[in-house]
Design a protein around this motif. Sequence first.
Motif, PDB file in Angstrom:
ATOM      1  N   UNK A  60       0.834  -1.208   0.000  1.00 53.18           N
ATOM      2  CA  UNK A  60       0.000   0.000   0.000  1.00 53.18           C
ATOM      3  C   UNK A  60       0.868   1.257   0.000  1.00 53.18           C
ATOM      4  N   UNK A  61       1.918   1.273   0.799  1.00 49.29           N
ATOM      5  CA  UNK A  61       2.802   2.439   0.848  1.00 49.29           C
ATOM      6  C   UNK A  61       3.537   2.633  -0.478  1.00 49.29           C
ATOM      7  N   UNK A  62       3.909   1.550  -1.115  1.00 45.71           N
ATOM      8  CA  UNK A  62       4.551   1.648  -2.434  1.00 45.71           C
ATOM      9  C   UNK A  62       3.565   2.250  -3.440  1.00 45.71           C
ATOM     10  N   UNK A  63       2.323   1.784  -3.404  1.00 45.69           N
ATOM     11  CA  UNK A  63       1.290   2.331  -4.297  1.00 45.69           C
ATOM     12  C   UNK A  63       1.122   3.826  -4.025  1.00 45.69           C
ATOM     13  N   UNK A  64       1.042   4.190  -2.766  1.00 40.79           N
ATOM     14  CA  UNK A  64       0.842   5.585  -2.370  1.00 40.79           C
ATOM     15  C   UNK A  64       2.018   6.462  -2.814  1.00 40.79           C
TER      16      UNK A  64
END
Length: 104
Positions: A60-64
Amino acid sequence: MADSFSSPGMLPDTFTEDEVREPRKFKVLLHNDDYTTMDFVVHVLTFVFRKTLAQATEIMLKIHNQGVGVCGVYTAEVAETKVVRVHQLAREAGYPLKCTMEEV
């Protein structure tokens, strides 16, 4: 009429060997948007892609931060099913979450 395969020890003049190939693989990707919550993305990653909470949070943090993240690599049929399921869940929750697949 004698069959060429009926005599012991005789081999056919020609034979073909079926080539066995690995199935094509596809990455399933989630894309960042300004509306889908981080919590919902983590939920999708744990529910649809069976990630642990730590793995889901990392993706999720990579996507963000990077705009896109890989959720997993699957055969075409499995990848298509996961993309459809993500879109169903997002629609039901009122989010525009985009999920795509691309060949590895």
